[in-house]
Design a protein around this motif. Sequence first.
Motif, short mmCIF file in Angstrom:
data_model
loop_
_atom_site.label_atom_id
_atom_site.label_comp_id
_atom_site.label_asym_id
_atom_site.label_seq_id
_atom_site.Cartn_x
_atom_site.Cartn_y
_atom_site.Cartn_z
N UNK A 168 0.81 -1.22 0.00
CA UNK A 168 0.00 0.00 0.00
C UNK A 168 0.85 1.27 0.00
N UNK A 169 2.07 1.20 0.52
CA UNK A 169 2.94 2.36 0.46
C UNK A 169 3.54 2.55 -0.93
N UNK A 170 3.55 1.48 -1.73
CA UNK A 170 4.19 1.55 -3.05
C UNK A 170 3.20 1.75 -4.19
N UNK A 171 2.01 1.15 -4.07
CA UNK A 171 1.03 1.23 -5.15
C UNK A 171 -0.30 1.73 -4.63
N UNK A 172 -0.97 2.54 -5.42
CA UNK A 172 -2.26 3.10 -5.00
C UNK A 172 -3.36 2.05 -5.05
N UNK A 173 -3.35 1.22 -6.10
CA UNK A 173 -4.39 0.21 -6.25
C UNK A 173 -3.83 -1.15 -5.89
N UNK A 174 -4.45 -1.77 -4.91
CA UNK A 174 -3.98 -3.08 -4.44
C UNK A 174 -5.18 -4.00 -4.24
N UNK A 175 -5.34 -4.95 -5.13
CA UNK A 175 -6.43 -5.93 -5.04
C UNK A 175 -5.81 -7.32 -4.95
N UNK A 176 -5.77 -7.86 -3.76
CA UNK A 176 -5.06 -9.14 -3.58
C UNK A 176 -5.86 -10.32 -4.11
N UNK A 177 -7.11 -10.09 -4.53
CA UNK A 177 -7.89 -11.21 -5.07
C UNK A 177 -7.26 -11.75 -6.35
N UNK A 178 -6.47 -10.92 -7.02
CA UNK A 178 -5.77 -11.37 -8.23
C UNK A 178 -4.43 -12.01 -7.92
N UNK A 179 -4.11 -12.11 -6.65
CA UNK A 179 -2.80 -12.63 -6.26
C UNK A 179 -2.94 -13.70 -5.17
N UNK A 180 -3.94 -14.54 -5.35
CA UNK A 180 -4.14 -15.63 -4.39
C UNK A 180 -4.45 -15.14 -2.99
N UNK A 181 -5.01 -13.92 -2.88
CA UNK A 181 -5.33 -13.32 -1.57
C UNK A 181 -4.11 -13.24 -0.66
N UNK A 182 -2.95 -13.02 -1.27
CA UNK A 182 -1.70 -12.94 -0.49
C UNK A 182 -0.99 -11.63 -0.79
#
Length: 432
Positions: free
Chosen positions: A78-92
């Motif tokens: 969250x400090x590096x990217x404005x949009x963060x949706x972990x559902x596209x990353x295995x919820x990790x």
Amino acid sequence: SYYTYRVIEDPEWSLATVPHLTELCLQHIVHNFEKNPILDRLLPEHQRNVLDRLSTGLPLAVTANLVSDEDYWKKCCTERWQECDISNYGDSWKQMFFERHLENILKRFIPNTTDPNQVLELIPLCKDYVRKLEVDQFLPPVQMDQKEERDDLSNTGSDFGFGEVSIHHYDLGVLITALPHLEELHLTYGVKDCGMNFEWNLFNFTHQDCCNLAVAVKMCHNLKVFKLTRSKVDDDKTRLLVRNLLDHPCLVELNLSHNLIRDKGAQAVGKLINHSRLQTLDLCNNQIHHLGAQALAQALAENSTLTSLNLRLNCVEDKGGEAIGRALLTNTTLKSIHLGSNNLSEPTAMLFSQVLAQNTSLTSINFSCNHLGLDGGKQLLEGLADNKALTEFNLRLAEVGQETEYLIHQIVWANREAARLGSLQHPPAKPI
């Protein structure tokens, strides 16, 4: 002489404000974590305390394989990217961080300029966490004297068959073969946001690039999804890729959309269909004509794994459309087919009316933006009379007539409702 002594006390001072020794130790651990990361030796409550205070700027060599706490990696993301949706990353959060971090390095890598160790040193740190890579940009080498080289080639290149300076991109081979959990690879060879510096050679996917990529993908045994789009992949490059994908043990989805694939490339893909476990094939927006479609149809007639085929924005015409229709009279596994914008007309519609009457596995057909005509529409309506499987049928701008399109929509809607009610009455069994 006289001296005056005064004792000045802080009225707010209290012994209670002196930090506990534990707190001082934890502060010291956090401050010196890069040199002495002793997280695993702390009590659980002290680990939590240290993790909450750790800087996200610590070297990955320190934190990658030591810190598994999701809250820490969430903070890094969250400090590096404005949009963060972990559902596209295995919820990790940790998986998201390492996949996006690696993608950013690859997008900015300039051959012969960027130090390759930037990637190589990252491999042991991220290899356990990267499962998908989406790289939509590959930068070419920097050429200081591009204009002079082009001038030289314009004078001498035509004599030797050279048309332009060849530009090869970063070779993914060492990287992706060292990622044991990599399951998805999405690539586009081009440059984003080049602005006034636009040149066509920024978008070259060279033969050497293709050779390197083909060998790498072949060695990536756990790869399930491979997408190579908008990269000017032609017939020769398609055949090279297919040769290395034949009998791949895990590949279930191949996307070569928005390229330059013609009939010979489609014929090669037809061979791949029955020498792999492909379930989804996307060849949208290429240059496939009836010969290529016939080769794909021949493979479909014998295939038992493919469930989705997208041929939108090609030019298979009726010879190709009829061949695919005949294949679907015997195929029992394909569920979805997209033939939009393929210059199809009434003969294809007539054959697909037989498909609708006999095939019980197709659930979705798209004929949008074709010229099926009024009679073609009536034929499709007749074929649908007893069909209970089709739940999606797109005839937008297919010239079948408003009334026919409405009646077809009613039948498809009824099928969809019946399927929905059936799923409610008989929900899928939960895995044990």
